[in-house]
Write a protein that holds these residues in place. Structure first.
Motif, PDB file in Angstrom:
ATOM      1  N   UNK A  34      -6.830  -4.043  -2.914  1.00  0.00           N
ATOM      2  CA  UNK A  34      -5.543  -4.724  -2.869  1.00  0.00           C
ATOM      3  C   UNK A  34      -4.495  -3.717  -3.325  1.00  0.00           C
ATOM      4  N   UNK A  35      -3.425  -3.611  -2.555  1.00  0.00           N
ATOM      5  CA  UNK A  35      -2.511  -2.498  -2.775  1.00  0.00           C
ATOM      6  C   UNK A  35      -1.056  -2.908  -2.581  1.00  0.00           C
ATOM      7  N   UNK A  36      -0.203  -2.073  -3.114  1.00  0.00           N
ATOM      8  CA  UNK A  36       1.228  -2.126  -2.847  1.00  0.00           C
ATOM      9  C   UNK A  36       1.633  -0.803  -2.192  1.00  0.00           C
ATOM     10  N   UNK A  37       2.409  -0.914  -1.132  1.00  0.00           N
ATOM     11  CA  UNK A  37       3.026   0.225  -0.472  1.00  0.00           C
ATOM     12  C   UNK A  37       4.532  -0.022  -0.458  1.00  0.00           C
ATOM     13  N   UNK A  38       5.280   1.001  -0.134  1.00  0.00           N
ATOM     14  CA  UNK A  38       6.719   0.837   0.030  1.00  0.00           C
ATOM     15  C   UNK A  38       7.211   1.740   1.151  1.00  0.00           C
ATOM     16  N   UNK A  43      11.955   6.778   6.194  1.00  0.00           N
ATOM     17  CA  UNK A  43      10.771   7.436   5.635  1.00  0.00           C
ATOM     18  C   UNK A  43       9.510   6.682   6.035  1.00  0.00           C
ATOM     19  N   UNK A  44       8.383   7.365   5.888  1.00  0.00           N
ATOM     20  CA  UNK A  44       7.110   6.731   6.185  1.00  0.00           C
ATOM     21  C   UNK A  44       6.707   5.796   5.040  1.00  0.00           C
ATOM     22  N   UNK A  45       5.857   4.847   5.375  1.00  0.00           N
ATOM     23  CA  UNK A  45       5.334   3.957   4.357  1.00  0.00           C
ATOM     24  C   UNK A  45       4.456   4.771   3.400  1.00  0.00           C
ATOM     25  N   UNK A  46       4.626   4.544   2.104  1.00  0.00           N
ATOM     26  CA  UNK A  46       3.891   5.331   1.139  1.00  0.00           C
ATOM     27  C   UNK A  46       3.152   4.444   0.141  1.00  0.00           C
ATOM     28  N   UNK A  47       2.051   4.950  -0.336  1.00  0.00           N
ATOM     29  CA  UNK A  47       1.212   4.273  -1.318  1.00  0.00           C
ATOM     30  C   UNK A  47       1.923   4.184  -2.653  1.00  0.00           C
ATOM     31  N   UNK A  48       1.783   3.033  -3.308  1.00  0.00           N
ATOM     32  CA  UNK A  48       2.342   2.846  -4.644  1.00  0.00           C
ATOM     33  C   UNK A  48       1.218   2.642  -5.667  1.00  0.00           C
ATOM     34  N   UNK A  49       0.358   1.654  -5.427  1.00  0.00           N
ATOM     35  CA  UNK A  49      -0.705   1.344  -6.382  1.00  0.00           C
ATOM     36  C   UNK A  49      -1.778   0.521  -5.697  1.00  0.00           C
TER      37      UNK A  49
END
Length: 128
Positions: A34-38, A43-49
């Motif tokens: 389970x993740x959060x991206x932004x 800009x490209x979608x990037x990993x957060x957590x």
């Protein structure tokens, strides 16, 4: 079919805090990531957590480490992203994602292509 609904975005001043929520429905298996991206404009979608199963496995992008915390409430089937010390560069649409059910144990999925289900996103704007 998994469905994800984010909420909690808004406008905040630099240095402020927000808590995002992601309510999940459908079959969420314990071995899912389970993740959060932004994604910021242009800009490209990037990993957060993210985490897998337990938040003890949580991982963070270097840009948010020490400021953001991912957590879950199993009873509410909700994943949270607590964001503190916000900066203007944190401005983006934030997405909740689920996937990687069959990824090998020990792996850490930080690429959006590994995730199968996405929410609609919630806007976070940090003013300077």
């Amino acid at each position: 079919q998994v469905q994800l609904v984010e909420s909690g975005g808004g406008l905040v001043q630099a240095g402020g805090s927000l808590r995002l929520s992601c309510a999940a429905s459908g079959p969420i298996y314990s071995n899912y990531f389970m993740a959060w991206f932004r994604q910021a404009p242009g800009k490209e979608r990037e990993f957060v957590a993210n985490f897998r199963g337990s938040v003890s496995t949580s991982a963070y992008a270097d840009s948010v480490k020490g400021r953001f915390t991912i957590s879950r409430d199993n009873a509410k089937r909700t994943v949270y992203l607590e964001m503190n010390s916000l900066k203007p560069e944190d401005t983006a649409v934030y997405y909740c994602a689920v996937g990687g059910r069959f990824a090998p144990y020990g792996s850490n999925l930080r690429e959006s292509r590994n995730y199968d289900y996405w929410g609609q996103g919630t806007q976070v704007t940090v003013s300077s």
